[in-house]
Motif scaffolding. Structure first.
Motif, PDB file in Angstrom:
ATOM      1  N   GLY A  96       0.817  -1.214   0.000  1.00  0.00           N
ATOM      2  CA  GLY A  96       0.000   0.000   0.000  1.00  0.00           C
ATOM      3  C   GLY A  96       0.846   1.258   0.000  1.00  0.00           C
ATOM      4  O   GLY A  96       0.523   2.235  -0.688  1.00  0.00           O
ATOM      5  N   ALA A 140       2.112   1.689  -3.424  1.00  0.00           N
ATOM      6  CA  ALA A 140       1.023   2.143  -4.294  1.00  0.00           C
ATOM      7  C   ALA A 140       0.704   3.618  -4.048  1.00  0.00           C
ATOM      8  O   ALA A 140       0.468   4.373  -4.998  1.00  0.00           O
ATOM      9  CB  ALA A 140      -0.216   1.275  -4.073  1.00  0.00           C
ATOM     10  N   TRP A 141       0.699   4.039  -2.776  1.00  0.00           N
ATOM     11  CA  TRP A 141       0.468   5.451  -2.486  1.00  0.00           C
ATOM     12  C   TRP A 141       1.548   6.320  -3.117  1.00  0.00           C
ATOM     13  O   TRP A 141       1.251   7.370  -3.683  1.00  0.00           O
ATOM     14  CB  TRP A 141       0.424   5.704  -0.981  1.00  0.00           C
ATOM     15  CG  TRP A 141      -0.916   5.474  -0.362  1.00  0.00           C
ATOM     16  CD1 TRP A 141      -2.133   5.785  -0.893  1.00  0.00           C
ATOM     17  CD2 TRP A 141      -1.173   4.896   0.917  1.00  0.00           C
ATOM     18  NE1 TRP A 141      -3.129   5.420  -0.021  1.00  0.00           N
ATOM     19  CE2 TRP A 141      -2.569   4.884   1.098  1.00  0.00           C
ATOM     20  CE3 TRP A 141      -0.369   4.392   1.921  1.00  0.00           C
ATOM     21  CZ2 TRP A 141      -3.157   4.394   2.250  1.00  0.00           C
ATOM     22  CZ3 TRP A 141      -0.969   3.909   3.064  1.00  0.00           C
ATOM     23  CH2 TRP A 141      -2.352   3.902   3.220  1.00  0.00           C
ATOM     24  N   VAL A 178       0.718   6.497  -6.877  1.00  0.00           N
ATOM     25  CA  VAL A 178      -0.440   7.299  -7.296  1.00  0.00           C
ATOM     26  C   VAL A 178      -0.301   8.774  -6.927  1.00  0.00           C
ATOM     27  O   VAL A 178      -0.974   9.614  -7.520  1.00  0.00           O
ATOM     28  CB  VAL A 178      -1.783   6.728  -6.766  1.00  0.00           C
ATOM     29  CG1 VAL A 178      -2.035   5.341  -7.293  1.00  0.00           C
ATOM     30  CG2 VAL A 178      -1.868   6.774  -5.264  1.00  0.00           C
ATOM     31  N   GLY A 233      -7.037   7.449  -6.387  1.00  0.00           N
ATOM     32  CA  GLY A 233      -6.164   6.292  -6.192  1.00  0.00           C
ATOM     33  C   GLY A 233      -5.699   6.177  -4.759  1.00  0.00           C
ATOM     34  O   GLY A 233      -5.622   5.079  -4.202  1.00  0.00           O
ATOM     35  N   VAL A 237      -6.510   2.829  -2.537  1.00  0.00           N
ATOM     36  CA  VAL A 237      -5.453   2.064  -1.867  1.00  0.00           C
ATOM     37  C   VAL A 237      -5.700   2.047  -0.361  1.00  0.00           C
ATOM     38  O   VAL A 237      -5.584   1.009   0.291  1.00  0.00           O
ATOM     39  CB  VAL A 237      -4.059   2.644  -2.190  1.00  0.00           C
ATOM     40  CG1 VAL A 237      -2.982   2.020  -1.325  1.00  0.00           C
ATOM     41  CG2 VAL A 237      -3.742   2.457  -3.666  1.00  0.00           C
ATOM     42  N   VAL A 255      -8.427  -0.515   0.632  1.00  0.00           N
ATOM     43  CA  VAL A 255      -7.963  -1.909   0.587  1.00  0.00           C
ATOM     44  C   VAL A 255      -7.028  -2.210   1.758  1.00  0.00           C
ATOM     45  O   VAL A 255      -7.178  -3.214   2.452  1.00  0.00           O
ATOM     46  CB  VAL A 255      -7.280  -2.213  -0.767  1.00  0.00           C
ATOM     47  CG1 VAL A 255      -6.613  -3.574  -0.748  1.00  0.00           C
ATOM     48  CG2 VAL A 255      -8.279  -2.123  -1.904  1.00  0.00           C
ATOM     49  N   VAL A 256      -6.071  -1.331   1.993  1.00  0.00           N
ATOM     50  CA  VAL A 256      -5.121  -1.536   3.092  1.00  0.00           C
ATOM     51  C   VAL A 256      -5.844  -1.567   4.426  1.00  0.00           C
ATOM     52  O   VAL A 256      -5.547  -2.400   5.291  1.00  0.00           O
ATOM     53  CB  VAL A 256      -4.022  -0.453   3.063  1.00  0.00           C
ATOM     54  CG1 VAL A 256      -3.194  -0.457   4.334  1.00  0.00           C
ATOM     55  CG2 VAL A 256      -3.128  -0.642   1.853  1.00  0.00           C
TER      56      VAL A 256
END
Length: 120
Positions: free
Chosen positions: A5, A8-9, A12, A31, A35, A38-39
């Motif tokens: 995560g 991903a952060w 994005v 985004g 993320v 989900v995290v």
């Protein structure tokens, strides 16, 4: 999953450092929210699985105190960063710092012996 995560952060948030286009910024910020959702779900399920039922309320309360308490701290730090460095530099600092934190987290997990799918 949390380290993924963070990566991903960082990914994005990077387009926000390149532009002031509101559409790009809206997609990028969406985004961040996706993320985060989900995290958050994965981390909550992990806490539920790891904590004994009689301690679950205390565990969730403590985690909420720490994570919710970080929100105003982040706003204060962000305000000072914007005031000191401006939007352009701060826009670059955030994804770079997240990338560094993700890298440190990945190394720490690798060193702890935790593997994908490991119970515990």
């Amino acid at each position: 999953m949390f380290v993924a995560g963070l990566w991903a952060w960082a990914l994005v948030l990077t387009p926000m450092a390149f532009t002031s286009d509101p559409v790009v910024m809206a997609v990028s910020w969406s985004g961040v929210g996706a993320v985060g959702t989900v995290v958050s779900v994965v981390n909550t399920l992990g806490r539920i699985a790891a904590a004994p039922p009689e301690a679950l309320g205390r565990v969730v309360g403590l985690v909420s105190l720490v994570t919710d308490g970080a929100v105003p701290a982040g706003a204060v730090v962000g305000g000072y960063a914007l005031g000191a460095w401006g939007a352009r530099v701060t826009g670059w600092v955030v994804p770079v710092v997240l990338g560094v934190v993700a890298g440190v987290g990945a190394v720490a997990l690798r060193g702890s012996g935790r593997r994908r799918g490991a119970e515990g």
